[in-house]
Design an enzyme around this catalytic site. Structure first.
Site, short mmCIF file in Angstrom:
data_model
loop_
_atom_site.label_atom_id
_atom_site.label_comp_id
_atom_site.label_asym_id
_atom_site.label_seq_id
_atom_site.Cartn_x
_atom_site.Cartn_y
_atom_site.Cartn_z
N GLY A 169 -32.43 -42.95 80.63
CA GLY A 169 -32.36 -42.51 79.85
C GLY A 169 -32.38 -41.37 79.62
N GLY A 170 -32.93 -40.55 78.49
CA GLY A 170 -33.61 -39.73 78.16
C GLY A 170 -34.38 -39.00 79.29
N GLY A 404 -7.70 -22.38 105.41
CA GLY A 404 -8.63 -21.99 104.34
C GLY A 404 -10.34 -21.85 104.61
C1 HXC Z 1 -42.10 -47.54 74.51
C2 HXC Z 1 -42.50 -48.15 76.73
C3 HXC Z 1 -41.70 -48.02 77.21
C4 HXC Z 1 -40.98 -46.48 76.02
C5 HXC Z 1 -41.76 -48.85 78.65
N1 HXC Z 1 -43.32 -48.22 77.93
N2 HXC Z 1 -41.49 -48.04 78.30
N3 HXC Z 1 -43.18 -47.99 74.96
N4 HXC Z 1 -41.14 -46.32 74.90
N5 HXC Z 1 -39.39 -46.52 76.03
C6 HXC Z 1 -43.90 -49.80 78.35
C7 HXC Z 1 -44.63 -51.17 77.93
O1 HXC Z 1 -43.78 -51.30 76.38
C8 HXC Z 1 -45.40 -51.14 78.64
O2 HXC Z 1 -46.76 -51.46 78.17
C9 HXC Z 1 -45.67 -50.70 79.38
O3 HXC Z 1 -45.13 -48.73 78.91
C10 HXC Z 1 -45.14 -50.69 80.47
O4 HXC Z 1 -44.39 -51.40 80.43
P1 HXC Z 1 -43.30 -52.50 81.16
O5 HXC Z 1 -41.92 -52.71 80.72
O6 HXC Z 1 -44.49 -53.69 81.81
O7 HXC Z 1 -43.23 -51.72 82.92
P2 HXC Z 1 -41.62 -52.42 84.35
O8 HXC Z 1 -42.15 -53.70 84.18
O9 HXC Z 1 -42.66 -51.45 85.61
O10 HXC Z 1 -40.30 -51.57 84.15
C11 HXC Z 1 -40.46 -50.34 83.69
C12 HXC Z 1 -39.80 -50.15 83.28
C13 HXC Z 1 -39.18 -50.84 81.29
C14 HXC Z 1 -37.87 -50.84 83.68
C15 HXC Z 1 -38.74 -48.08 82.41
O11 HXC Z 1 -40.49 -50.62 80.57
C16 HXC Z 1 -38.74 -50.11 80.86
O12 HXC Z 1 -37.19 -50.89 80.55
N6 HXC Z 1 -38.48 -49.74 79.91
C17 HXC Z 1 -37.73 -48.92 78.60
C18 HXC Z 1 -36.17 -48.24 78.83
C19 HXC Z 1 -35.73 -48.04 78.16
O13 HXC Z 1 -34.63 -48.56 77.90
N7 HXC Z 1 -35.99 -46.51 77.68
C20 HXC Z 1 -35.04 -46.28 76.54
C21 HXC Z 1 -33.51 -45.83 77.05
S1 HXC Z 1 -33.17 -44.58 76.30
P3 HXC Z 1 -47.58 -52.22 78.12
O14 HXC Z 1 -48.35 -52.01 76.58
O15 HXC Z 1 -47.08 -53.94 78.27
O16 HXC Z 1 -48.16 -51.96 78.71
C22 HXC Z 1 -33.60 -43.03 76.18
C23 HXC Z 1 -32.14 -42.53 75.16
C24 HXC Z 1 -33.08 -40.85 75.66
O17 HXC Z 1 -34.07 -42.86 76.23
C25 HXC Z 1 -31.34 -40.26 74.84
C26 HXC Z 1 -32.13 -38.55 75.28
C27 HXC Z 1 -30.53 -37.96 75.57
#
Ligand code: HXC
Length: 510
Positions: A169-170, A404
């Site tokens: 993502g970001g 070229g």
């Molecule tokens: C808040 C988050 C988080 C997020 C992970 N966590 N991503 N908390 N915001 N974006 C937290 C989880 O809740 C979890 O908390 C801990 O981090 C570890 O994550 P897991 O999922 O248990 O780890 P893993 O299985 O290794 O998976 C990693 C991951 C997954 C693939 C990155 O966490 C994931 O898909 N996260 C979301 C990704 C996402 O969609 N991000 C937003 C993108 S949008 P606990 O308390 O359980 O340990 C974006 C737009 C911005 O970024 C654009 C700007 C230009």
């Protein structure tokens, strides 16, 4: 007073634990180091000064008011690499998955601005799940603040991104705007949208690795400049890379002591080019035999392999090498090679690093795949980059310099400062066979005539002397003296002054 000091130490210890021992253990179980362990390995021992260790997020939604962890998912500060100042941020996956809140973004912006102001490189270590989902638009604003600093710093200080876990993502766009990106194999991946979203939108089923693993980006997309086996090797290589770079565009490239004789002759180079013009040879051998102590830090090793780019040193001072690689697609210029080399040439020009170009190029890659992919615009990037570059440029044509591609590869016409050719050079519009088949098309059925015409064309044009007679080549040199001749040329270029016309910025064909 003792209590107060102890209270501070306790606060620090708590902060250093990030998301807690359980999550640290989970990080280790995945074969990854923690954010602080990484910083400690990257920087000189004991040199790290951490900033903003006690910063917390300010969110009150979704129960976040009860979950405040000092540092808020990113470790920031500065330290040294071999005594030279470097600013750093390192995402802490144990804290909310390293996700970015407003406060987390402010910490990064602070080190970005300090690095710019003080003229020191910035290295970002990524291991994060993107925007802090509980914060919404605050996080988006935070990303944009970081992106802006990346853009303002581009060409002022070297910016390096290292992907050491998820980067989604970001998080992907800040690395994309930095000078170099490296990844750790198997434990890191990088993509705009993850496998779940991909499945929903396109029905494709892919793994994290297939979508954005280190191999994908180092070999296929060219998004990253290299990948390494594990955290330790990656960070060791980053220390090595930094050693080649000036701290900012205000500096000349760094110089290190060397025991390699600048006049060293290399007799084996006299037989590097095979007798048959279609037989490949390894251009990396030439780079390694010319550079100080054979030390070469390659950029983009696994992508666009028909061109080699990377850093070495001559007389102890950093240079950038760009070289066609006959071992891969005969060293032809295609889309990937042009893009890769153009970006490297521009980096060198931003940071006052002289460019040494070794040429053995049969031309641009023909075919619909290349033309449909925009070869014209991508090839033009490399031409543009060489033409605009004002750093010292030394070129050596070892064999083919056709069409070229001859012009593009740092020719005299694009302000090459010193242009040499080996006696084996063939500087021509194209190879003899192709040329004869066009200009003597009527004789194509007559093998004897064609052979005679080819031999005539070969002896007339397949040499460096026609170009040398026009002054397009400054000298035809003995291959074994290549190092000496480059070193001597670079000495004359130490105080080179050349600037481009005043403009806001150019409009390179993107
Ligand atoms: C808040 C988050 C988080 C997020 C992970 N966590 N991503 N908390 N915001 N974006 C937290 C989880 O809740 C979890 O908390 C801990 O981090 C570890 O994550 P897991 O999922 O248990 O780890 P893993 O299985 O290794 O998976 C990693 C991951 C997954 C693939 C990155 O966490 C994931 O898909 N996260 C979301 C990704 C996402 O969609 N991000 C937003 C993108 S949008 P606990 O308390 O359980 O340990 C974006 C737009 C911005 O970024 C654009 C700007 C230009």
């Amino acid at each position: 007073m003792k209590d107060i000091v102890e209270a501070l130490e306790k606060k620090r210890q708590d902060a250093r634990l990030g998301g807690g021992q359980k999550r640290i253990d989970a990080q280790h179980a995945k074969g990854k180091l923690t954010a602080r362990e990484r910083v400690a390995l990257l920087l000189d021992e004991g040199s790290f000064e951490e900033w903003d260790m006690f910063v917390e997020h300010r969110s009150h939604d979704f129960g976040m008011e009860n979950q405040r962890i000092p540092g808020d998912g990113v470790v920031t500060g500065w330290g040294t690499i071999n005594g030279r100042v470097i600013y750093v941020f390192s995402k802490d996956f144990t804290v909310f998955g390293g996700s970015l809140s407003r406060a987390h973004a402010e910490k990064i912006v602070k080190v970005q601005q300090a690095a710019m102001k003080n003229g020191a490189p910035l290295i970002g270590l990524f291991d994060a799940g993107g925007a802090r989902i509980q914060e919404g638009v605050e996080a988006l604003g935070g990303y944009a603040d970081i992106f802006l600093e990346n853009v303002l710093a581009s060409g002022v200080i070297p910016q390096i991104s290292v992907i050491m876990g998820p980067c989604a993502g970001g998080d992907v766009y800040s690395p994309a705007m930095t000078d170099f990106i490296f990844m750790v194999k198997d434990t890191s991946y990088m993509y705009v949208t993850g496998p779940d979203v991909v499945k929903t939108v396109t029905n494709e089923i892919v793994t994290h690795e297939e979508l954005g693993g280190a191999r994908v980006h180092a070999q296929k997309s060219g998004v990253v400049d290299g990948s390494y086996e594990n955290d330790i090797e990656t960070l060791t290589q980053m220390r090595r890379l930094v050693g080649f770079l000036p701290l900012s565009n205000r500096e000349k490239p760094p110089t290190v002591p060397t025991f390699d004789d600048p006049e060293r002759a290399e007799p084996s180079l006299d037989s590097l080019v095979p007798a048959n013009p279609n037989t490949p040879y390894d251009m990396k051998e030439l780079i390694q035999k010319v550079a100080d102590e054979g030390d070469f830090f390659e950029i983009g090793k696994d992508f666009g392999k028909n061109i080699i780019t990377g850093f070495g040193r001559m007389e102890g001072s950093t240079v950038g090498f760009v070289a066609n690689q006959p071992m891969s697609l005969a060293g032809v210029l295609d889309i990937d090679a042009s893009r890769k080399a153009a970006r490297f040439v521009r980096f060198c020009d931003c940071f006052n690093i002289p460019i040494i170009t070794f040429v053995d190029v049969p031309g641009f890659m023909p075919g619909t795949k290349q033309e449909y992919g925009g070869l014209i615009k991508h090839g033009a990037k490399l031409l543009f980059a060489y033409a605009e570059a004002t750093v010292p440029k030394v070129t050596v044509i070892t064999r083919k310099a056709y069409g070229g591609a001859y012009d593009v590869m740092s020719s005299k016409h694009l302000r090459g400062d010193v242009n040499f050719a080996w006696p084996t050079a063939e500087i021509a519009v194209m190879g003899a066979k192709g040329a004869v088949e066009i200009i003597f098309r009527a004789d194509i059925g007559d093998a004897e005539k064609i052979a005679a015409r080819t031999a005539e064309y070969q002896s007339r044009f397949a040499n460096p002397y026609v170009a040398a007679s026009r002054g397009f080549i400054d000298d035809v040199i003995m291959p074994h003296n290549t190092r000496k001749r480059i070193v001597r040329s670079l000495r004359t270029l130490k105080n080179k002054q050349l600037s481009n016309p005043q403009k806001k910025h150019d409009n390179i064909p993107l």
